[in-house]
Write a protein that holds these residues in place. Structure first.
Motif, PDB file in Angstrom:
ATOM      1  N   PRO A   1       0.824  -1.213   0.000  1.00  0.00           N
ATOM      2  CA  PRO A   1       0.000   0.000   0.000  1.00  0.00           C
ATOM      3  C   PRO A   1       0.855   1.259   0.000  1.00  0.00           C
ATOM      4  CG  PRO A   1       0.083  -0.934   2.207  1.00  0.00           C
ATOM      5  CD  PRO A   1       0.795  -1.907   1.300  1.00  0.00           C
ATOM      6  N   GLY A   2       0.301   2.349  -0.487  1.00  0.00           N
ATOM      7  CA  GLY A   2       1.002   3.626  -0.469  1.00  0.00           C
ATOM      8  C   GLY A   2       1.178   4.136   0.954  1.00  0.00           C
ATOM      9  N   GLY A   3       2.318   4.747   1.213  1.00  0.00           N
ATOM     10  CA  GLY A   3       2.595   5.313   2.530  1.00  0.00           C
ATOM     11  C   GLY A   3       3.508   4.483   3.394  1.00  0.00           C
ATOM     12  N   VAL A   4       3.951   3.317   2.920  1.00  0.00           N
ATOM     13  CA  VAL A   4       4.837   2.490   3.724  1.00  0.00           C
ATOM     14  C   VAL A   4       6.208   3.144   3.832  1.00  0.00           C
ATOM     15  CG1 VAL A   4       3.623   0.363   3.120  1.00  0.00           C
ATOM     16  CG2 VAL A   4       5.572   1.109   1.735  1.00  0.00           C
ATOM     17  N   ASP A   5       6.976   2.708   4.811  1.00  0.00           N
ATOM     18  CA  ASP A   5       8.325   3.249   5.014  1.00  0.00           C
ATOM     19  C   ASP A   5       9.247   2.099   5.381  1.00  0.00           C
ATOM     20  OD1 ASP A   5      10.398   5.018   5.195  1.00  0.00           O
ATOM     21  OD2 ASP A   5       9.546   6.234   6.813  1.00  0.00           O
ATOM     22  N   THR A   6      10.523   2.394   5.495  1.00  0.00           N
ATOM     23  CA  THR A   6      11.482   1.366   5.889  1.00  0.00           C
ATOM     24  C   THR A   6      11.072   0.769   7.238  1.00  0.00           C
ATOM     25  OG1 THR A   6      13.312   2.378   4.677  1.00  0.00           O
ATOM     26  CG2 THR A   6      13.883   0.946   6.520  1.00  0.00           C
ATOM     27  N   GLY A   7      11.026  -0.558   7.282  1.00  0.00           N
ATOM     28  CA  GLY A   7      10.635  -1.251   8.506  1.00  0.00           C
ATOM     29  C   GLY A   7       9.176  -1.671   8.530  1.00  0.00           C
ATOM     30  N   THR A   8       8.357  -1.105   7.644  1.00  0.00           N
ATOM     31  CA  THR A   8       6.951  -1.524   7.576  1.00  0.00           C
ATOM     32  C   THR A   8       6.876  -2.981   7.121  1.00  0.00           C
ATOM     33  OG1 THR A   8       6.241   0.720   7.016  1.00  0.00           O
ATOM     34  CG2 THR A   8       4.709  -1.057   6.532  1.00  0.00           C
ATOM     35  N   ARG A   9       5.984  -3.746   7.760  1.00  0.00           N
ATOM     36  CA  ARG A   9       5.793  -5.146   7.375  1.00  0.00           C
ATOM     37  C   ARG A   9       4.380  -5.342   6.825  1.00  0.00           C
ATOM     38  NH1 ARG A   9       8.792  -9.036  11.897  1.00  0.00           N
ATOM     39  NH2 ARG A   9      10.912  -8.258  11.507  1.00  0.00           N
ATOM     40  N   VAL A  10       4.307  -5.953   5.661  1.00  0.00           N
ATOM     41  CA  VAL A  10       3.029  -6.292   5.037  1.00  0.00           C
ATOM     42  C   VAL A  10       2.761  -7.766   5.322  1.00  0.00           C
ATOM     43  CG1 VAL A  10       1.741  -6.413   2.883  1.00  0.00           C
ATOM     44  CG2 VAL A  10       3.363  -4.551   3.261  1.00  0.00           C
TER      45      VAL A  10
ATOM     46  N   VAL B   1       7.772  25.904   1.908  1.00  0.00           N
ATOM     47  CA  VAL B   1       6.970  24.724   2.240  1.00  0.00           C
ATOM     48  C   VAL B   1       5.776  24.653   1.295  1.00  0.00           C
ATOM     49  CG1 VAL B   1       5.628  23.546   4.013  1.00  0.00           C
ATOM     50  CG2 VAL B   1       7.683  24.851   4.654  1.00  0.00           C
ATOM     51  N   LEU B   2       5.679  23.544   0.581  1.00  0.00           N
ATOM     52  CA  LEU B   2       4.563  23.329  -0.335  1.00  0.00           C
ATOM     53  C   LEU B   2       3.646  22.273   0.276  1.00  0.00           C
ATOM     54  CD1 LEU B   2       7.305  23.908  -2.169  1.00  0.00           C
ATOM     55  CD2 LEU B   2       5.604  23.782  -3.993  1.00  0.00           C
ATOM     56  N   ARG B   3       2.486  22.688   0.686  1.00  0.00           N
ATOM     57  CA  ARG B   3       1.565  21.823   1.391  1.00  0.00           C
ATOM     58  C   ARG B   3       1.013  20.711   0.488  1.00  0.00           C
ATOM     59  NH1 ARG B   3       3.007  22.954   6.439  1.00  0.00           N
ATOM     60  NH2 ARG B   3       2.899  25.201   6.881  1.00  0.00           N
ATOM     61  N   GLY B   4       0.952  19.513   1.054  1.00  0.00           N
ATOM     62  CA  GLY B   4       0.309  18.396   0.362  1.00  0.00           C
ATOM     63  C   GLY B   4       1.073  17.820  -0.800  1.00  0.00           C
ATOM     64  N   ARG B   5       2.396  18.075  -0.876  1.00  0.00           N
ATOM     65  CA  ARG B   5       3.201  17.502  -1.963  1.00  0.00           C
ATOM     66  C   ARG B   5       4.211  16.479  -1.446  1.00  0.00           C
ATOM     67  NH1 ARG B   5       2.723  19.816  -6.945  1.00  0.00           N
ATOM     68  NH2 ARG B   5       1.659  21.821  -7.086  1.00  0.00           N
ATOM     69  N   GLY B   6       3.965  15.994  -0.234  1.00  0.00           N
ATOM     70  CA  GLY B   6       4.861  14.993   0.333  1.00  0.00           C
ATOM     71  C   GLY B   6       4.363  13.582   0.063  1.00  0.00           C
ATOM     72  N   VAL B   7       4.496  12.714   1.070  1.00  0.00           N
ATOM     73  CA  VAL B   7       4.136  11.301   0.940  1.00  0.00           C
ATOM     74  C   VAL B   7       2.740  11.071   1.512  1.00  0.00           C
ATOM     75  CG1 VAL B   7       4.745   8.944   1.636  1.00  0.00           C
ATOM     76  CG2 VAL B   7       6.544  10.586   1.065  1.00  0.00           C
ATOM     77  N   PRO B   8       1.871  10.363   0.805  1.00  0.00           N
ATOM     78  CA  PRO B   8       0.558  10.030   1.372  1.00  0.00           C
ATOM     79  C   PRO B   8       0.722   9.163   2.623  1.00  0.00           C
ATOM     80  CG  PRO B   8       0.585   9.665  -1.004  1.00  0.00           C
ATOM     81  CD  PRO B   8       2.012   9.911  -0.587  1.00  0.00           C
ATOM     82  N   GLY B   9      -0.141   9.381   3.605  1.00  0.00           N
ATOM     83  CA  GLY B   9      -0.086   8.593   4.825  1.00  0.00           C
ATOM     84  C   GLY B   9      -0.859   7.297   4.683  1.00  0.00           C
ATOM     85  N   LEU B  10      -0.477   6.298   5.469  1.00  0.00           N
ATOM     86  CA  LEU B  10      -1.171   5.014   5.422  1.00  0.00           C
ATOM     87  C   LEU B  10      -2.628   5.159   5.839  1.00  0.00           C
ATOM     88  CD1 LEU B  10       1.502   2.557   6.896  1.00  0.00           C
ATOM     89  CD2 LEU B  10       0.432   2.401   4.647  1.00  0.00           C
ATOM     90  N   ARG B  11      -2.911   6.120   6.697  1.00  0.00           N
ATOM     91  CA  ARG B  11      -4.276   6.323   7.183  1.00  0.00           C
ATOM     92  C   ARG B  11      -4.901   7.604   6.618  1.00  0.00           C
ATOM     93  NH1 ARG B  11      -1.184   4.169  11.130  1.00  0.00           N
ATOM     94  NH2 ARG B  11      -1.938   2.260  12.130  1.00  0.00           N
ATOM     95  N   GLY B  12      -4.427   8.037   5.471  1.00  0.00           N
ATOM     96  CA  GLY B  12      -4.979   9.225   4.845  1.00  0.00           C
ATOM     97  C   GLY B  12      -4.097  10.440   5.054  1.00  0.00           C
ATOM     98  N   GLY B  13      -4.447  11.524   4.343  1.00  0.00           N
ATOM     99  CA  GLY B  13      -3.646  12.733   4.426  1.00  0.00           C
ATOM    100  C   GLY B  13      -2.377  12.630   3.611  1.00  0.00           C
ATOM    101  N   ARG B  14      -1.665  13.714   3.565  1.00  0.00           N
ATOM    102  CA  ARG B  14      -0.401  13.731   2.825  1.00  0.00           C
ATOM    103  C   ARG B  14       0.521  14.758   3.429  1.00  0.00           C
ATOM    104  NH1 ARG B  14       0.298  13.728  -3.805  1.00  0.00           N
ATOM    105  NH2 ARG B  14       2.596  13.631  -3.806  1.00  0.00           N
ATOM    106  N   GLY B  15       1.817  14.431   3.455  1.00  0.00           N
ATOM    107  CA  GLY B  15       2.813  15.326   4.018  1.00  0.00           C
ATOM    108  C   GLY B  15       3.141  16.481   3.096  1.00  0.00           C
TER     109      GLY B  15
END
Length: 391
Positions: free
Chosen positions: A221-230, A325-339
């Motif tokens: 899924p989108g939003g995973v990071d290093t160490g995330t386990r599926v 700072v450009l809002r909402g152009r980061g990484v999507p979160g696993l639970r919604g939203g975006r950095g």
């Protein structure tokens, strides 16, 4: 033993098996020598244990109710009871550690759940941000198709163990201050299974499973990071005896990106500007993380709503170290939203000047009254701890 056995346990004469067991558990917790080593209490514990041994046995209870001698010559002379009853009193089991009635655990199943498996894969930052599907080659234990997990060669079957008569346990009796104490141990001949495989399957050597390499598709899924386990349920090792499979865990490792670094769901990048551009202002075209997604942009078949670049306006007089700072152009979160995307600006001072460039800069310095700058010296800003404690 002159006292009535029902009185010893504190139950009525019509008490059922559950009431007897409950009363015995309660007394055993109070009177056991490990809890109360007093000699009189030990004697009382012997009497209570003997009473329960008689009344919990339907034949001995019937003989006692008719006025007979259930001990056959006195307490401790031929009277035996299961050590699991004492363990039952302390640990609340149902007839012993195995959780089965009748004072024993019974044969254990050859079929057991398989172990979980773990593999690690590396993906790109854009794949981690927006999700990706990957095919994995997994080397795990799978069901033996020759015996279908039974462990026996085709045409044969497991047979009951002659040593324990299919019970998986053998009784061990020893004398103690409690009388004859009977304990149940796993049968050594069948290893507690209750059955023996006379002709093991040649493919799996009787284990019911073999090693094999298979291909799986995992959706990250989108939003995973290093160490995330599926987690892939029931895709791990098949259990012995054809038991249910464990789970497969895919651990993510995100590769470094040449432009962006990630901090949580925020992306950071740095742009270097010449001194003149910072002073006069300019507009820069920068790539977005979506530019790394295959098919993104204006090519045929691409999603027209995906922006692969954006314009960053550098205001005149921008200083080195400033951030946009450009809002909402980061990484999507696993639970919604975006950095956010944080762009740090570094102003580059020219290191080499030709004669004409140097002449122009001196003219500029003269116009600004900066031929002999004194500089601005400021006190170093205290840290948070310094402000709190006066350091």
């Amino acid at each position: 033993m002159s006292q009535d056995l029902y009185d010893l346990l504190g139950v009525s004469r019509d008490a059922d098996a559950d009431a007897l067991k409950k009363a015995y558990r309660k007394l055993a917790r109070q009177l056991h020598p490990d809890v109360n080593p007093d000699p009189e209490t030990q004697e009382r514990f012997k009497e209570v244990s003997a009473a329960y041994e008689v009344l919990s046995d339907p034949q001995k209870r019937a003989a006692y109710d008719r006025g007979g001698d259930p001990f056959g010559g006195g307490f401790g002379q031929g009277a035996g009871f299961s050590f699991t009853d004492i363990m039952d009193a302390f640990f609340g089991g149902q007839g012993g550690p195995g959780g089965q009635g009748g004072g024993g655990r019974g044969p254990r199943s050859r079929m057991r759940r398989g172990q979980d498996a773990l593999i690690r894969i590396e993906i790109d930052l854009a794949e981690a941000a927006f999700g990706v599907s990957r095919e994995l080659k997994v080397d795990t234990a799978v069901l033996c198709t020759a015996c279908q997990g039974d462990g026996a060669a085709p045409g044969s079957h497991p047979v009951p163990c002659e040593t324990c008569r299919g019970q998986g346990e053998v009784a061990h009796v020893q004398r103690s201050f409690l009388g004859e104490v009977r304990t149940l141990r796993p049968c050594a001949a069948c290893r507690g299974f209750g059955t023996i495989i006379p002709e093991p399957c040649r493919e799996c050597s009787g284990d019911g499973r073999v090693r094999s390499r298979r291909t799986l598709t995992v959706k990250i899924p989108g939003g995973v990071d290093t160490g995330t386990r599926v987690q892939l349920a029931e895709q791990g090792e098949i259990g012995p005896g054809g038991g249910p499979a464990g789970d497969l865990y895919v651990e993510i490792q995100v590769a470094a990106h040449e432009t962006f670094t990630r901090h949580g769901n925020d992306l950071h990048c740095t742009v270097t500007l010449p001194m003149t551009a910072a002073a006069l202002g300019t507009t820069l075209t920068l790539p977005t993380l979506e530019a790394d997604v295959e098919g993104a942009g204006s090519s045929a078949g691409a999603d027209p709503g995906v922006e692969t670049s954006f314009d960053l306006v550098i205001e005149p007089g921008t200083q080195s170290g400033s951030q946009e700072v450009l809002r909402g152009r980061g990484v999507p979160g696993l639970r919604g939203g975006r950095g956010d995307l944080v762009v740090s600006v570094v102003v580059e001072t020219p290191g080499r000047l030709d004669a004409r460039q140097e002449e122009l800069l001196r003219e500029l310095a003269a116009l600004r009254g900066e031929e002999q700058p004194t500089g601005q010296v400021k006190a170093q800003q205290k840290s948070v701890f310094g402000r709190l404690f006066g350091h």
